[in-house]
Every structure is written in C-alpha cells, then in structure tokens.
Design a protein around this motif. Structure first.
Motif, PDB file in Angstrom:
ATOM      1  N   PRO A  45       0.853  -1.276  -0.060  1.00 55.40           N
ATOM      2  CA  PRO A  45      -0.265  -0.088  -0.020  1.00 55.40           C
ATOM      3  C   PRO A  45       0.825   1.231  -0.080  1.00 55.40           C
ATOM      4  CG  PRO A  45      -0.981  -1.420   1.520  1.00 55.40           C
ATOM      5  CD  PRO A  45       0.530  -2.070   1.067  1.00 55.40           C
ATOM      6  N   ARG A  46       1.766   1.351   0.872  1.00 55.07           N
ATOM      7  CA  ARG A  46       2.996   2.539   0.876  1.00 55.07           C
ATOM      8  C   ARG A  46       3.359   3.035  -0.512  1.00 55.07           C
ATOM      9  NH1 ARG A  46       3.326  -0.698   5.325  1.00 55.07           N
ATOM     10  NH2 ARG A  46       3.412   0.505   7.145  1.00 55.07           N
ATOM     11  N   LYS A  47       3.897   1.777  -1.298  1.00 56.70           N
ATOM     12  CA  LYS A  47       4.456   1.948  -2.472  1.00 56.70           C
ATOM     13  C   LYS A  47       3.194   2.602  -3.350  1.00 56.70           C
ATOM     14  CE  LYS A  47       7.652   0.940  -5.971  1.00 56.70           C
ATOM     15  NZ  LYS A  47       7.482   2.146  -6.890  1.00 56.70           N
ATOM     16  N   ALA A  48       1.946   1.845  -3.496  1.00 53.84           N
ATOM     17  CA  ALA A  48       1.083   2.233  -4.337  1.00 53.84           C
ATOM     18  C   ALA A  48       0.593   3.667  -4.148  1.00 53.84           C
ATOM     19  CB  ALA A  48      -0.232   1.384  -4.176  1.00 53.84           C
ATOM     20  N   ILE A  49       0.308   4.260  -2.795  1.00 54.13           N
ATOM     21  CA  ILE A  49       0.150   5.644  -2.897  1.00 54.13           C
ATOM     22  C   ILE A  49       1.303   6.539  -3.189  1.00 54.13           C
ATOM     23  CG2 ILE A  49      -0.072   7.146  -0.766  1.00 54.13           C
ATOM     24  CD1 ILE A  49      -1.419   4.667   0.933  1.00 54.13           C
ATOM     25  N   GLU A  50       2.576   6.164  -2.907  1.00 56.80           N
ATOM     26  CA  GLU A  50       3.786   6.959  -3.449  1.00 56.80           C
ATOM     27  C   GLU A  50       3.632   6.985  -5.092  1.00 56.80           C
ATOM     28  OE1 GLU A  50       8.460   7.519  -2.468  1.00 56.80           O
ATOM     29  OE2 GLU A  50       7.569   5.464  -2.838  1.00 56.80           O
ATOM     30  N   THR A  92       0.687   9.105  -6.182  1.00 55.86           N
ATOM     31  CA  THR A  92       0.717  10.812  -5.748  1.00 55.86           C
ATOM     32  C   THR A  92       1.963  11.195  -6.765  1.00 55.86           C
ATOM     33  OG1 THR A  92       2.364  10.344  -4.259  1.00 55.86           O
ATOM     34  CG2 THR A  92       0.204  10.598  -3.635  1.00 55.86           C
ATOM     35  N   LYS A  93       2.805  10.498  -7.231  1.00 54.27           N
ATOM     36  CA  LYS A  93       3.722  10.728  -8.444  1.00 54.27           C
ATOM     37  C   LYS A  93       3.169  10.781  -9.717  1.00 54.27           C
ATOM     38  CE  LYS A  93       7.797   9.367  -6.086  1.00 54.27           C
ATOM     39  NZ  LYS A  93       8.987   8.016  -6.057  1.00 54.27           N
ATOM     40  N   ALA A  94       2.017  10.094 -10.053  1.00 52.30           N
ATOM     41  CA  ALA A  94       1.590  10.075 -11.426  1.00 52.30           C
ATOM     42  C   ALA A  94       0.264  11.116 -11.514  1.00 52.30           C
ATOM     43  CB  ALA A  94       0.729   8.623 -11.683  1.00 52.30           C
ATOM     44  N   GLN A  95      -0.172  11.545 -10.392  1.00 54.44           N
ATOM     45  CA  GLN A  95      -1.244  12.543 -10.408  1.00 54.44           C
ATOM     46  C   GLN A  95      -0.932  13.485  -9.387  1.00 54.44           C
ATOM     47  OE1 GLN A  95      -3.952  12.814 -12.407  1.00 54.44           O
ATOM     48  NE2 GLN A  95      -3.904  11.167 -13.279  1.00 54.44           N
ATOM     49  N   TYR A 135      -2.468  15.449  -6.399  1.00 50.74           N
ATOM     50  CA  TYR A 135      -3.734  15.590  -5.417  1.00 50.74           C
ATOM     51  C   TYR A 135      -3.400  16.972  -4.467  1.00 50.74           C
ATOM     52  CZ  TYR A 135      -4.418  10.844  -6.995  1.00 50.74           C
ATOM     53  OH  TYR A 135      -4.742   9.795  -8.017  1.00 50.74           O
ATOM     54  N   GLN A 136      -4.762  17.326  -4.115  1.00 55.65           N
ATOM     55  CA  GLN A 136      -4.633  18.337  -3.067  1.00 55.65           C
ATOM     56  C   GLN A 136      -5.007  17.539  -1.524  1.00 55.65           C
ATOM     57  OE1 GLN A 136      -8.150  20.674  -4.823  1.00 55.65           O
ATOM     58  NE2 GLN A 136      -6.414  22.393  -4.955  1.00 55.65           N
ATOM     59  N   LEU A 137      -5.423  16.363  -1.604  1.00 54.42           N
ATOM     60  CA  LEU A 137      -5.776  15.775  -0.508  1.00 54.42           C
ATOM     61  C   LEU A 137      -5.799  14.228  -0.611  1.00 54.42           C
ATOM     62  CD1 LEU A 137      -7.158  16.146   2.377  1.00 54.42           C
ATOM     63  CD2 LEU A 137      -9.284  15.783   1.615  1.00 54.42           C
ATOM     64  N   ILE A 138      -5.335  13.698   0.534  1.00 48.83           N
ATOM     65  CA  ILE A 138      -5.617  12.137   0.682  1.00 48.83           C
ATOM     66  C   ILE A 138      -6.502  12.043   1.899  1.00 48.83           C
ATOM     67  CG2 ILE A 138      -4.509   9.990   1.192  1.00 48.83           C
ATOM     68  CD1 ILE A 138      -1.668  11.341   0.086  1.00 48.83           C
ATOM     69  N   SER A 139      -7.497  11.315   1.704  1.00 51.29           N
ATOM     70  CA  SER A 139      -8.433  11.007   2.671  1.00 51.29           C
ATOM     71  C   SER A 139      -8.540   9.596   3.039  1.00 51.29           C
ATOM     72  CB  SER A 139      -9.924  11.187   2.028  1.00 51.29           C
ATOM     73  OG  SER A 139     -10.881  10.889   3.172  1.00 51.29           O
ATOM     74  N   MET A 140      -7.981   9.259   4.125  1.00 49.44           N
ATOM     75  CA  MET A 140      -7.827   7.536   4.283  1.00 49.44           C
ATOM     76  C   MET A 140      -8.312   7.414   5.913  1.00 49.44           C
ATOM     77  SD  MET A 140      -3.664   7.533   4.719  1.00 49.44           S
ATOM     78  CE  MET A 140      -3.532   5.912   4.498  1.00 49.44           C
ATOM     79  N   GLY A 141      -8.574   6.179   6.128  1.00 51.20           N
ATOM     80  CA  GLY A 141      -9.061   5.755   7.409  1.00 51.20           C
ATOM     81  C   GLY A 141      -7.941   5.426   8.079  1.00 51.20           C
ATOM     82  N   THR A 142      -7.748   5.311   9.536  1.00 49.71           N
ATOM     83  CA  THR A 142      -6.719   4.907  10.257  1.00 49.71           C
ATOM     84  C   THR A 142      -7.248   3.868  11.243  1.00 49.71           C
ATOM     85  OG1 THR A 142      -4.867   5.433  11.520  1.00 49.71           O
ATOM     86  CG2 THR A 142      -6.863   7.005  11.692  1.00 49.71           C
ATOM     87  N   HIS A 143      -6.553   2.548  11.444  1.00 51.30           N
ATOM     88  CA  HIS A 143      -7.322   1.757  12.288  1.00 51.30           C
ATOM     89  C   HIS A 143      -6.806   2.123  13.609  1.00 51.30           C
ATOM     90  CE1 HIS A 143      -8.704  -0.761   9.098  1.00 51.30           C
ATOM     91  NE2 HIS A 143      -7.639  -0.485   8.448  1.00 51.30           N
ATOM     92  N   GLY A 144      -6.008   2.938  14.065  1.00 48.30           N
ATOM     93  CA  GLY A 144      -5.598   3.242  15.384  1.00 48.30           C
ATOM     94  C   GLY A 144      -4.826   2.097  16.084  1.00 48.30           C
ATOM     95  N   ARG A 145      -4.042   1.496  15.609  1.00 48.00           N
ATOM     96  CA  ARG A 145      -3.194   0.400  15.984  1.00 48.00           C
ATOM     97  C   ARG A 145      -2.326   0.869  17.105  1.00 48.00           C
ATOM     98  NH1 ARG A 145      -2.938  -1.493  10.493  1.00 48.00           N
ATOM     99  NH2 ARG A 145      -4.404  -3.338  10.329  1.00 48.00           N
ATOM    100  N   GLU A 146      -2.192   0.150  18.233  1.00 50.43           N
ATOM    101  CA  GLU A 146      -1.262   0.517  19.259  1.00 50.43           C
ATOM    102  C   GLU A 146      -0.328  -0.635  19.700  1.00 50.43           C
ATOM    103  OE1 GLU A 146      -3.498   1.620  22.387  1.00 50.43           O
ATOM    104  OE2 GLU A 146      -4.261   3.778  21.533  1.00 50.43           O
ATOM    105  N   GLY A 147       0.892  -0.149  20.486  1.00 51.20           N
ATOM    106  CA  GLY A 147       1.543  -1.093  21.052  1.00 51.20           C
ATOM    107  C   GLY A 147       2.271  -1.956  19.881  1.00 51.20           C
TER     108      GLY A 147
END
Length: 184
Positions: free
Chosen positions: A134-139, A142-145, A147-159
C-alpha cells in the motif's frame, strides 16, 4: 470535537525524529477525525483527492469524507493495493493464478458497490487497482497525479500491532507532501 485540524511544516530532519511530530501524536491519541493541513486549503472544495482503501468500514468513511470535501466537479481516485500472501502467484503453484483472479474480481466488485453509494456526486470517482505494498502504491499514485488531499482511514493500532504492522497513515504523513484527512 468531531475534527481536529493541525498544520505541519513537513520537517524531515533528525530533530523531527528525536522530538516527534505533533501531527503524528495527534493521530495516535485523538478519537476524532484529524486533518493535517499542508499549505492553503481550497475555497470551493478539493479538486483532486486520493482515497486509499482496504475495504474496511473506516476506509468507506474516508470515501464518504472525500465526497463531502470534494469540489462540485472534483475527481476522486479510489485506490486499492493488493498482494497475495507469499508475495507471488508462483508461491501458490497452479492455484496462484485463480487466487489472483479471485482477489482482483472481489476488489473490483467491492469498489463498484462503494462507488455506487455516491451516485449523486457530480464529480468523478475512479477505481485504481495496484498490486503491491500500500505504501508504494500511494507513493506511485501521488507521483502520477497531483492531489490536493489524501482521505484515508486509520485503524488506530497501538503497541505491538503498530510496531509489527506499522501505520500506513503515519507513513503517508512522513513521506507524502499532501494534506491528509484521517478518518477514525
């Protein structure tokens, strides 16, 4: 609060790693959505938004938020990165190709149903499917287009989960110079 808005200077120096980032700490501790703003926001909504998805409930909320924040005729790219466990179809032998087709088909079906829920949106929502991390796909996206905003969910993982699995949201904050709307 329903939303916390923080600015960031995108520091990438050693001091940032030692002291930490206020925006990163905010996404770890806040139970509400967080907008990490870079630069001046648009007056009439964001014209181009990237929404990475893992098809979880929180990523569906990120698409909902993107539709709300988009300009009336804005463009939203709904990105899903996928990979087979074991890294390659050859790892799975003859079943690898069928498994790959199934994963792709399920992703396209899930995306279609999520996008269909926003048929009233006057702009465009395009599904983008990439194989890989996913990190590489997002990167790459964002190089191909631009964007003004990235809207994404966060799972709030801890520990230990955060240490082992990492946080794609935190990685995006550190490495992509675009405003980020994080949905809880």
């Amino acid at each position: 609060a329903q939303l916390l808005v923080v600015g960031t200077q995108s520091k990438r120096a050693v001091s940032r790693w030692i002291l930490g980032s206020v925006s990163e700490k905010a996404i770890r501790i806040c139970s509400c959505d967080v907008l990490v703003a870079r630069g001046v926001g648009p007056q009439e909504g964001y014209s181009r938004i990237l929404v990475p998805t893992d098809f979880s409930d929180v990523s569906a909320k990120a698409l909902d938020a993107a539709v709300e924040l988009a300009a009336p005729k804005g463009a939203i790219d709904f990105l899903h990165a996928w990979g087979l466990p074991g890294a390659t179809p050859s790892f799975w032998g003859g079943a690898g190709q069928e498994l790959q087709k199934s994963v792709v088909s399920n992703a396209e079906e899930s995306a279609s149903s999520r996008i269909a829920k926003h048929s009233e949106f006057a702009g465009s929502i395009e599904f983008v499917l990439q194989e890989g991390d996913p990190r590489k796909a997002i990167e790459d996206q964002t190089k191909a287009q631009t964007y003004q905003l990235i809207s994404m969910g966060t799972h709030g993982r801890e520990g230990i989960n955060r240490l082992l699995l990492g946080s794609v949201a935190e990685w995006v904050l550190r490495n992509i110079d675009v405003s980020v709307y994080l949905v809880r």
